[in-house]
Scaffold this motif. Structure first.
Motif, mmCIF file in Angstrom:
data_model
loop_
_atom_site.group_PDB
_atom_site.id
_atom_site.type_symbol
_atom_site.label_atom_id
_atom_site.label_comp_id
_atom_site.label_asym_id
_atom_site.label_seq_id
_atom_site.Cartn_x
_atom_site.Cartn_y
_atom_site.Cartn_z
ATOM 1 N N PRO A 344 0.821 -1.225 0.000
ATOM 2 C CA PRO A 344 0.000 0.000 0.000
ATOM 3 C C PRO A 344 0.845 1.261 0.000
ATOM 4 O O PRO A 344 1.988 1.265 0.455
ATOM 5 C CB PRO A 344 -0.809 -0.131 1.293
ATOM 6 N N GLY A 345 0.273 2.340 -0.534
ATOM 7 C CA GLY A 345 0.952 3.634 -0.524
ATOM 8 C C GLY A 345 2.323 3.586 -1.155
ATOM 9 O O GLY A 345 3.302 4.086 -0.597
ATOM 10 N N ALA A 346 2.428 3.003 -2.339
ATOM 11 C CA ALA A 346 3.727 2.704 -2.946
ATOM 12 C C ALA A 346 4.620 3.929 -3.087
ATOM 13 O O ALA A 346 5.829 3.848 -2.868
ATOM 14 C CB ALA A 346 3.519 2.055 -4.313
ATOM 15 N N SER A 347 4.054 5.067 -3.451
ATOM 16 C CA SER A 347 4.884 6.239 -3.745
ATOM 17 C C SER A 347 5.658 6.741 -2.541
ATOM 18 O O SER A 347 6.764 7.276 -2.685
ATOM 19 C CB SER A 347 4.017 7.373 -4.293
ATOM 20 N N GLY A 348 5.080 6.589 -1.333
ATOM 21 C CA GLY A 348 5.743 7.117 -0.147
ATOM 22 C C GLY A 348 6.273 6.072 0.796
ATOM 23 O O GLY A 348 6.953 6.407 1.767
ATOM 24 N N ALA A 349 5.969 4.800 0.549
ATOM 25 C CA ALA A 349 6.429 3.737 1.443
ATOM 26 C C ALA A 349 7.936 3.544 1.308
ATOM 27 O O ALA A 349 8.494 3.634 0.219
ATOM 28 C CB ALA A 349 5.695 2.438 1.130
ATOM 29 N N GLN A 350 8.590 3.266 2.416
ATOM 30 C CA GLN A 350 10.047 3.141 2.412
ATOM 31 C C GLN A 350 10.488 1.874 1.696
ATOM 32 O O GLN A 350 10.012 0.783 1.968
ATOM 33 C CB GLN A 350 10.594 3.134 3.834
ATOM 34 N N ALA A 351 11.390 2.057 0.764
ATOM 35 C CA ALA A 351 11.997 0.947 0.011
ATOM 36 C C ALA A 351 13.038 1.549 -0.913
ATOM 37 O O ALA A 351 13.081 2.770 -1.121
ATOM 38 C CB ALA A 351 10.955 0.187 -0.806
ATOM 39 N N GLN A 352 13.868 0.703 -1.480
ATOM 40 C CA GLN A 352 14.827 1.173 -2.463
ATOM 41 C C GLN A 352 14.088 1.735 -3.679
ATOM 42 O O GLN A 352 13.086 1.172 -4.133
ATOM 43 C CB GLN A 352 15.728 0.031 -2.932
ATOM 44 N N ARG A 353 14.603 2.839 -4.192
ATOM 45 C CA ARG A 353 14.177 3.335 -5.497
ATOM 46 C C ARG A 353 15.140 2.749 -6.516
ATOM 47 O O ARG A 353 16.349 2.700 -6.283
ATOM 48 C CB ARG A 353 14.186 4.856 -5.531
ATOM 49 N N VAL A 354 14.622 2.283 -7.635
ATOM 50 C CA VAL A 354 15.413 1.502 -8.573
ATOM 51 C C VAL A 354 15.292 2.097 -9.976
ATOM 52 O O VAL A 354 14.250 2.637 -10.353
ATOM 53 C CB VAL A 354 14.961 0.016 -8.552
ATOM 54 N N ILE A 355 16.387 2.019 -10.730
ATOM 55 C CA ILE A 355 16.430 2.509 -12.101
ATOM 56 C C ILE A 355 16.520 1.316 -13.044
ATOM 57 O O ILE A 355 17.321 0.396 -12.840
ATOM 58 C CB ILE A 355 17.640 3.440 -12.315
ATOM 59 N N ALA A 356 15.707 1.350 -14.091
ATOM 60 C CA ALA A 356 15.759 0.320 -15.133
ATOM 61 C C ALA A 356 16.272 0.934 -16.423
ATOM 62 O O ALA A 356 15.915 2.062 -16.772
ATOM 63 C CB ALA A 356 14.382 -0.278 -15.367
ATOM 64 N N ARG A 357 17.126 0.189 -17.103
ATOM 65 C CA ARG A 357 17.468 0.526 -18.485
ATOM 66 C C ARG A 357 17.169 -0.716 -19.320
ATOM 67 O O ARG A 357 17.445 -1.843 -18.904
ATOM 68 C CB ARG A 357 18.922 0.977 -18.629
ATOM 69 N N ILE A 358 16.600 -0.492 -20.502
ATOM 70 C CA ILE A 358 16.147 -1.587 -21.356
ATOM 71 C C ILE A 358 16.705 -1.356 -22.750
ATOM 72 O O ILE A 358 16.596 -0.247 -23.297
ATOM 73 C CB ILE A 358 14.611 -1.646 -21.409
ATOM 74 N N ASN A 359 17.286 -2.392 -23.355
ATOM 75 C CA ASN A 359 17.855 -2.230 -24.690
ATOM 76 C C ASN A 359 16.853 -2.654 -25.767
ATOM 77 O O ASN A 359 15.723 -3.052 -25.473
ATOM 78 C CB ASN A 359 19.180 -2.980 -24.815
ATOM 79 N N ALA A 360 17.287 -2.569 -27.014
ATOM 80 C CA ALA A 360 16.386 -2.830 -28.131
ATOM 81 C C ALA A 360 15.898 -4.268 -28.164
ATOM 82 O O ALA A 360 14.839 -4.554 -28.727
ATOM 83 C CB ALA A 360 17.084 -2.476 -29.445
ATOM 84 N N ALA A 361 16.661 -5.181 -27.561
ATOM 85 C CA ALA A 361 16.247 -6.583 -27.513
ATOM 86 C C ALA A 361 15.270 -6.855 -26.376
ATOM 87 O O ALA A 361 14.819 -7.994 -26.206
ATOM 88 C CB ALA A 361 17.474 -7.479 -27.376
ATOM 89 N N GLY A 362 14.954 -5.835 -25.588
ATOM 90 C CA GLY A 362 14.030 -6.006 -24.475
ATOM 91 C C GLY A 362 14.669 -6.542 -23.220
ATOM 92 O O GLY A 362 13.972 -6.955 -22.292
ATOM 93 N N VAL A 363 16.016 -6.513 -23.148
ATOM 94 C CA VAL A 363 16.720 -6.989 -21.950
ATOM 95 C C VAL A 363 16.648 -5.903 -20.883
ATOM 96 O O VAL A 363 17.065 -4.763 -21.106
ATOM 97 C CB VAL A 363 18.178 -7.338 -22.263
ATOM 98 N N VAL A 364 16.122 -6.257 -19.724
ATOM 99 C CA VAL A 364 15.898 -5.311 -18.634
ATOM 100 C C VAL A 364 17.018 -5.433 -17.608
ATOM 101 O O VAL A 364 17.361 -6.533 -17.176
ATOM 102 C CB VAL A 364 14.539 -5.578 -17.948
ATOM 103 N N ASP A 365 17.591 -4.304 -17.198
ATOM 104 C CA ASP A 365 18.604 -4.279 -16.148
ATOM 105 C C ASP A 365 18.118 -3.347 -15.043
ATOM 106 O O ASP A 365 17.935 -2.149 -15.259
ATOM 107 C CB ASP A 365 19.937 -3.767 -16.704
ATOM 108 N N THR A 366 17.901 -3.895 -13.849
ATOM 109 C CA THR A 366 17.438 -3.096 -12.711
ATOM 110 C C THR A 366 18.406 -3.213 -11.533
ATOM 111 O O THR A 366 17.993 -3.236 -10.375
ATOM 112 C CB THR A 366 16.030 -3.528 -12.278
ATOM 113 N N ARG A 367 19.699 -3.260 -11.834
ATOM 114 C CA ARG A 367 20.690 -3.390 -10.761
ATOM 115 C C ARG A 367 21.015 -2.072 -10.073
ATOM 116 O O ARG A 367 21.647 -2.070 -9.018
ATOM 117 C CB ARG A 367 21.974 -3.998 -11.327
#
Length: 584
Positions: A344-367
């Protein structure tokens, strides 16, 4: 930028014969266990000096203190003295011959020994040539396996960067490199300060030569390192692909003409009604010209796996989920939370904020995660030049942050004054942010790309000095070809009769002016990207409806008349957020 220092000489010439036994004295220091010591080094030559690297809290990084390197013979050994040259008298510089007693030995990693404290420091000569100490290791096949034999020694090396840059410690980036002798060893890296890498324009595929610097290491990783722009020469890079998202005046910054492949972010599982709880995220692809879906949706991870973090978003926070195609065209970026679905309350709940980058093949990296800096703030947008470093915007209550994070990092850094923003874009070396604050609304900009605290972001001249606009997405264009944006389209989610929709702003002299809204729209707009089409424009927009639509808007530049086609409508119990051209 690291401080200047005398440039090492890279042409081998004769130098005075070092005092007998100096190399043996250095070897004795390196072989002595960690702790106190009393080991004299006589007549070593200073090959390089480095400044301290400061962390975000102002303290010196434990792995990058100020110091200097000494060596006596071309074949080594060499030693790093982790003592600030400025604290010694006279301050050592490259070419000095010095003597000192090592009184304490430290080890930042188990495999490395440094002289951490010294006494009895004297300079016995200056101006010694460094050429006779310099060794070319481009052809050394044991540079990694025999790293102990090269550590801290003065080297030159020619190599090619073989992957994207990632975090390399506070203030540094690193990337794998290939030499003639080691074409594919993952433990051979280039390590470089962020600002030096930017100044040189280094990226995946670039070939370069390190002129004369000490060989650095981190544990078992061999890090061919530079500290200054002048440490590198002979840079050649492959031609970059076409720009994306924002436009530099070229005819088409999307995919080939007549085949605008666009990606749109969808939140929700299609079953559970949307709420402020965390929901799964998918990326859908469309041929924007025809509205035909392309391939299958790309699902962002909802659980961690193989180093990747989960990425979820709030089901109802309309400013989240912006997509951006990197300026080199190879990645699409976005930000989110590591919450489990249903939190619940995802926008303000405490947790890591994560960045995703995705290439043309659709490979997702969220490290890449941002640490405690913004772990209770809403994460709205992420932009990148080439996928190796990111800028993101965050909002918590009545204030917000612009955060800089290298790829693969575990901690971000707030880098500008605090403002609340909803949209973020890049144009050249400027951040462009969309915000509505008590003292200004519209588009804000930085003078350059900030990578450390102290940067400044301010409203562009001409935008209202009051909270009148409700801006989100930005599409920027350079129509006069001078390298700076001079036309802005701005998504605004107010009612159309109140000025919402898509606004057009043009630069005249140094001031921006509104030239009106695109006509024939039926809904307010949030997500936005676009390209030029001759003298006119093709925009892709996400509406501000509960079940948002992706729209293609062909805009007549002279009249701002819009021709609107719906590309896709979000299914029941989902909605769309951001839109970007597909990566190449």
């Amino acid at each position: 930028m690291p401080i200047d220092r005398p440039a090492p000489v890279d042409v081998p010439v004769a130098m005075d014969v070092p005092m007998s036994g100096t190399s043996q004295q250095i070897a004795a220091v390196r072989a002595t266990p960690i702790g106190t010591a009393s080991l004299r080094v006589e007549g070593a030559v200073v090959t390089y000096t480095v400044p301290a690297t400061l962390r975000g809290d102002g303290m010196v990084s434990a792995t990058d203190p100020a110091g200097f390197f000494v060596q006596a013979d071309r074949s080594g050994p060499a030693l790093f003295v982790a003592v600030d040259p400025a604290t010694l008298s006279p301050a050592p510089v490259p070419g000095d011959r010095v003597s000192f007693t090592v009184t304490r030995i430290s080890s930042p990693t188990p495999a490395t020994h440094w002289a951490a404290e010294i006494g009895g420091f004297v300079r016995t000569a200056s101006g010694a040539s460094l050429g006779a100490l310099l060794q070319d290791v481009s052809g050394a096949s044991d540079l990694v396996t025999g790293l102990l034999n090269y550590e801290h020694e003065l080297i030159t090396l020619t190599a090619t960067i073989t992957n994207d840059f990632g975090a390399g410690g506070v203030g540094f980036l690193q990337a794998s490199i290939a030499t003639a002798a080691l074409p594919a060893d993952p433990l051979l890296r280039l390590r470089i300060p962020i600002d030096v890498r930017t100044a040189l324009g280094l990226r995946n595929g670039c070939r370069f030569t390190i002129n004369a610097t000490p060989m650095w290491r981190y544990d078992v990783t061999a890090q061919a390192s530079v500290w200054n722009v002048r440490d590198v020469s002979g840079v050649t890079c492959p031609s970059p692909v076409v720009d994306a998202g924002t436009d530099t005046g070229r005819t088409d910054t999307g995919t080939p003409a007549g085949d605008d492949r666009v990606w749109v972010l969808r939140v929700g599982d299609g079953v559970t009604p949307l709420s402020g709880a965390a929901v799964p995220v998918n990326i859908e692809a469309y041929n924007g010209s025809t509205g035909t879906p392309v391939g299958s949706p790309i699902a962002l991870p909802t659980v961690g796996s193989a180093g990747n973090q989960p990425l979820t978003l709030s089901g109802t926070a309309g400013a989240e989920g912006t997509l951006f195609r990197s300026l080199d065209g190879r990645w699409v970026t976005l930000g989110g939370y590591t919450h489990a679905v249903g939190t619940p309350g995802a926008s303000g709940a405490q947790a890591q904020r994560v960045i995703a980058r995705i290439n043309a093949a659709g490979v997702v990296d969220t490290r890449t995660v941002l640490g405690a800096t913004v772990d209770r703030s809403a994460m709205r947008a992420v932009v990148s030049v080439d996928g190796s470093e990111f800028w993101s915007i965050h909002s918590g209550g009545s204030t917000g942050d612009v955060v800089y994070t290298p790829f693969g990092a575990t901690q971000g850094t707030a880098v500008t004054n605090r403002e609340v923003f909803r949209g973020l874009s890049l144009f050249g070396q400027q951040l462009l942010a969309a915000g509505s604050n008590p003292t200004a609304s519209g588009v804000y900009a930085t003078a350059s790309l900030p990578r450390a605290p102290g940067g400044f972001i301010a409203p562009l001249p001409g935008f209202p000095p009051a909270m009148t606009l409700s801006p989100y997405g930005i599409a920027a264009f350079d129509r006069d070809g001078n390298g700076a944006a001079d036309v802005l389209f701005l998504g605004d989610d107010r009612a159309l009769l109140s000025g919402g929709g898509v606004q057009c702003w043009r630069l005249s002299g140094s001031t921006w002016s509104s030239v009106g809204n695109v006509t024939n729209l039926t809904n307010p707009i949030r997500g936005l990207t676009g390209r030029t089409s001759g003298a006119n424009y093709v925009l892709y927009a996400v509406t501000g409806e509960t079940r948002a639509r992706v729209q293609r808007i062909e805009v007549d530049a002279a009249t701002l008349t819009g021709t609107v086609t719906t590309v896709a409508t979000a299914p029941l119990n989902t909605t769309y957020r951001g839109v970007a051209f597909a990566p190449r």
